[in-house]
Each structure stands twice: as C-alpha cells, then as structure tokens.
Design a protein around this motif. Structure first.
Motif, PDB file in Angstrom:
ATOM      1  N   SER A 160       0.833  -1.197   0.000  1.00  0.00           N
ATOM      2  CA  SER A 160       0.000   0.000   0.000  1.00  0.00           C
ATOM      3  C   SER A 160       0.869   1.249   0.000  1.00  0.00           C
ATOM      4  N   ILE A 161       0.404   2.249  -0.746  1.00  0.00           N
ATOM      5  CA  ILE A 161       1.107   3.522  -0.758  1.00  0.00           C
ATOM      6  C   ILE A 161       1.109   4.054   0.672  1.00  0.00           C
ATOM      7  N   GLY A 162       2.231   4.502   1.124  1.00  0.00           N
ATOM      8  CA  GLY A 162       2.373   5.010   2.480  1.00  0.00           C
ATOM      9  C   GLY A 162       3.805   4.893   2.927  1.00  0.00           C
ATOM     10  N   LYS A 163       3.989   4.814   4.231  1.00  0.00           N
ATOM     11  CA  LYS A 163       5.328   4.806   4.814  1.00  0.00           C
ATOM     12  C   LYS A 163       6.187   3.636   4.326  1.00  0.00           C
ATOM     13  N   ALA A 164       5.640   2.413   4.322  1.00  0.00           N
ATOM     14  CA  ALA A 164       6.414   1.246   3.886  1.00  0.00           C
ATOM     15  C   ALA A 164       6.775   1.362   2.410  1.00  0.00           C
ATOM     16  N   TYR A 165       5.839   1.841   1.593  1.00  0.00           N
ATOM     17  CA  TYR A 165       6.097   2.017   0.160  1.00  0.00           C
ATOM     18  C   TYR A 165       7.205   3.036  -0.049  1.00  0.00           C
ATOM     19  N   ASP A 166       7.128   4.144   0.664  1.00  0.00           N
ATOM     20  CA  ASP A 166       8.145   5.195   0.525  1.00  0.00           C
ATOM     21  C   ASP A 166       9.525   4.671   0.917  1.00  0.00           C
ATOM     22  N   LEU A 167       9.594   3.900   1.995  1.00  0.00           N
ATOM     23  CA  LEU A 167      10.861   3.341   2.444  1.00  0.00           C
ATOM     24  C   LEU A 167      11.400   2.349   1.416  1.00  0.00           C
ATOM     25  N   PHE A 182      14.346 -20.295   7.116  1.00  0.00           N
ATOM     26  CA  PHE A 182      13.958 -19.746   5.811  1.00  0.00           C
ATOM     27  C   PHE A 182      12.546 -19.213   5.971  1.00  0.00           C
ATOM     28  N   ILE A 183      12.394 -17.904   5.851  1.00  0.00           N
ATOM     29  CA  ILE A 183      11.078 -17.264   5.987  1.00  0.00           C
ATOM     30  C   ILE A 183      10.640 -16.791   4.611  1.00  0.00           C
ATOM     31  N   ILE A 184       9.407 -17.115   4.269  1.00  0.00           N
ATOM     32  CA  ILE A 184       8.854 -16.703   2.977  1.00  0.00           C
ATOM     33  C   ILE A 184       7.404 -16.280   3.181  1.00  0.00           C
ATOM     34  N   GLY A 185       6.974 -15.319   2.397  1.00  0.00           N
ATOM     35  CA  GLY A 185       5.580 -14.900   2.438  1.00  0.00           C
ATOM     36  C   GLY A 185       4.744 -15.780   1.528  1.00  0.00           C
ATOM     37  N   GLU A 186       3.541 -16.083   1.944  1.00  0.00           N
ATOM     38  CA  GLU A 186       2.666 -16.925   1.129  1.00  0.00           C
ATOM     39  C   GLU A 186       2.344 -16.276  -0.213  1.00  0.00           C
ATOM     40  N   GLU A 187       2.513 -14.970  -0.317  1.00  0.00           N
ATOM     41  CA  GLU A 187       2.193 -14.255  -1.553  1.00  0.00           C
ATOM     42  C   GLU A 187       3.452 -13.856  -2.311  1.00  0.00           C
ATOM     43  N   ILE A 245       4.572 -17.051   5.996  1.00  0.00           N
ATOM     44  CA  ILE A 245       3.733 -16.061   6.678  1.00  0.00           C
ATOM     45  C   ILE A 245       2.553 -15.686   5.779  1.00  0.00           C
ATOM     46  N   PRO A 246       1.326 -15.947   6.253  1.00  0.00           N
ATOM     47  CA  PRO A 246       0.134 -15.652   5.467  1.00  0.00           C
ATOM     48  C   PRO A 246       0.019 -14.154   5.138  1.00  0.00           C
ATOM     49  N   GLY A 247      -0.390 -13.881   3.912  1.00  0.00           N
ATOM     50  CA  GLY A 247      -0.636 -12.499   3.492  1.00  0.00           C
ATOM     51  C   GLY A 247       0.612 -11.696   3.191  1.00  0.00           C
ATOM     52  N   ALA A 248       1.784 -12.302   3.352  1.00  0.00           N
ATOM     53  CA  ALA A 248       3.040 -11.572   3.152  1.00  0.00           C
ATOM     54  C   ALA A 248       3.574 -11.810   1.744  1.00  0.00           C
ATOM     55  N   ASN A 249       4.240 -10.773   1.211  1.00  0.00           N
ATOM     56  CA  ASN A 249       4.874 -10.902  -0.096  1.00  0.00           C
ATOM     57  C   ASN A 249       6.382 -10.770   0.063  1.00  0.00           C
ATOM     58  N   HIS A 250       7.081 -10.318  -0.960  1.00  0.00           N
ATOM     59  CA  HIS A 250       8.545 -10.300  -0.940  1.00  0.00           C
ATOM     60  C   HIS A 250       9.146  -9.272   0.026  1.00  0.00           C
ATOM     61  N   ILE A 251       8.406  -8.252   0.371  1.00  0.00           N
ATOM     62  CA  ILE A 251       8.944  -7.240   1.295  1.00  0.00           C
ATOM     63  C   ILE A 251       8.414  -7.490   2.706  1.00  0.00           C
ATOM     64  N   ILE A 252       8.506  -8.708   3.080  1.00  0.00           N
ATOM     65  CA  ILE A 252       7.958  -9.218   4.336  1.00  0.00           C
ATOM     66  C   ILE A 252       8.453  -8.451   5.572  1.00  0.00           C
ATOM     67  N   THR A 253       9.708  -8.018   5.545  1.00  0.00           N
ATOM     68  CA  THR A 253      10.235  -7.298   6.709  1.00  0.00           C
ATOM     69  C   THR A 253       9.612  -5.915   6.854  1.00  0.00           C
ATOM     70  N   LEU A 254       9.069  -5.374   5.780  1.00  0.00           N
ATOM     71  CA  LEU A 254       8.394  -4.076   5.867  1.00  0.00           C
ATOM     72  C   LEU A 254       6.909  -4.224   6.152  1.00  0.00           C
ATOM     73  N   THR A 255       6.289  -5.274   5.614  1.00  0.00           N
ATOM     74  CA  THR A 255       4.845  -5.435   5.775  1.00  0.00           C
ATOM     75  C   THR A 255       4.442  -6.270   6.984  1.00  0.00           C
ATOM     76  N   PRO A 311       6.722  -6.968  10.008  1.00  0.00           N
ATOM     77  CA  PRO A 311       7.930  -6.989  10.839  1.00  0.00           C
ATOM     78  C   PRO A 311       7.773  -7.762  12.144  1.00  0.00           C
ATOM     79  N   LYS A 312       6.614  -7.686  12.762  1.00  0.00           N
ATOM     80  CA  LYS A 312       6.427  -8.388  14.037  1.00  0.00           C
ATOM     81  C   LYS A 312       6.437  -9.900  13.824  1.00  0.00           C
ATOM     82  N   ASP A 313       5.771 -10.362  12.778  1.00  0.00           N
ATOM     83  CA  ASP A 313       5.773 -11.801  12.484  1.00  0.00           C
ATOM     84  C   ASP A 313       7.194 -12.297  12.239  1.00  0.00           C
ATOM     85  N   VAL A 314       7.945 -11.554  11.434  1.00  0.00           N
ATOM     86  CA  VAL A 314       9.330 -11.945  11.130  1.00  0.00           C
ATOM     87  C   VAL A 314      10.151 -11.983  12.417  1.00  0.00           C
TER      88      VAL A 314
END
Length: 116
Positions: A14-21, A60-65, A88-98, A100-103
């Motif tokens: 989503s456009i916002g802080k994580a996207y900008d980073l 090895f951590i991977i997002g389901e998406e 991790i359900p609902g996570a994509n390649h930028i898992i550490t940004l989307t 972070p708590k799960d990771v």
C-alpha cells in the motif's frame, strides 16, 4: 526501473510509509550498482550443489504471496539438512516491511531453540 519493480505483484505494498521506504531503498541499491565499477553478476551452480553440506541450523522465511521464483528457490533449499521453513500468510517479498512483528517473532523463536 524502480517504478516498474514496485508495480510487480510480489512487491506490491500500500502507498504510504512502507512504500516510501521501499522505494528509497530500491533507488539507493540501483544507483549503487551503477556506481560500483566492479559490479558483475557471477553465475555458478556450485553453491547450490553444496547446500547439503551446510551444518548450521537455518531459518527460511517466505511470504505466502511471494513470487513463484522464490518458491522454486525454497524447494532447492530443502537440501539443507537443518533447515526450518516458515510461511507467513498475506506476506509478499517485502515481508520485513509489511510483517515486521511476524518476522521478528519467528526469528526470536528460532534463536530460542538454538543451543549456545
């Protein structure tokens, strides 16, 4: 280049802080590849062929998406004898940004199981 990469589904956020980073990080990394005069890609299967030799416990951590390519890589990494996979359900390649708590929780749990 950054805009095209960010438009891929595996990196959508989503456009916002994580996207900008993420955009800032990608611009920085792409610029560095042009700055490094010695930058080159090295292709070698030798490391992949030796995955079974890794003795260290591995997480090895991977997002389901994540992208199909990364799921193929995950399959190759199954050669590592002491590997633990986390999806991790609902996570994509930028898992550490989307997510972070799960990771962080998965890494903390993994580290708590190691003998120091």
């Amino acid at each position: 280049m950054t805009n095209i990469t960010l438009s891929e589904a595996s990196r959508s956020v989503s456009i916002g802080k994580a996207y900008d980073l993420l955009r800032e990080m990608m611009i920085h990394n792409i610029q560095k590849t042009f700055d490094w005069k010695t930058f080159k890609t090295v292709s070698s299967n030798s490391a992949m062929e030796r995955l079974g030799e890794i003795k260290t416990k591995t997480l090895f951590i991977i997002g389901e998406e994540d992208s199909e390519d990364l799921f193929k890589i995950a399959q190759l990494y199954k050669e590592i004898p002491n590997i633990n996979f986390v999806s991790i359900p609902g996570a994509n390649h930028i898992i550490t940004l989307t997510h972070p708590k799960d990771v962080s929780d998965h890494i903390s749990h993994f580290l708590s199981l190691l003998e120091w």
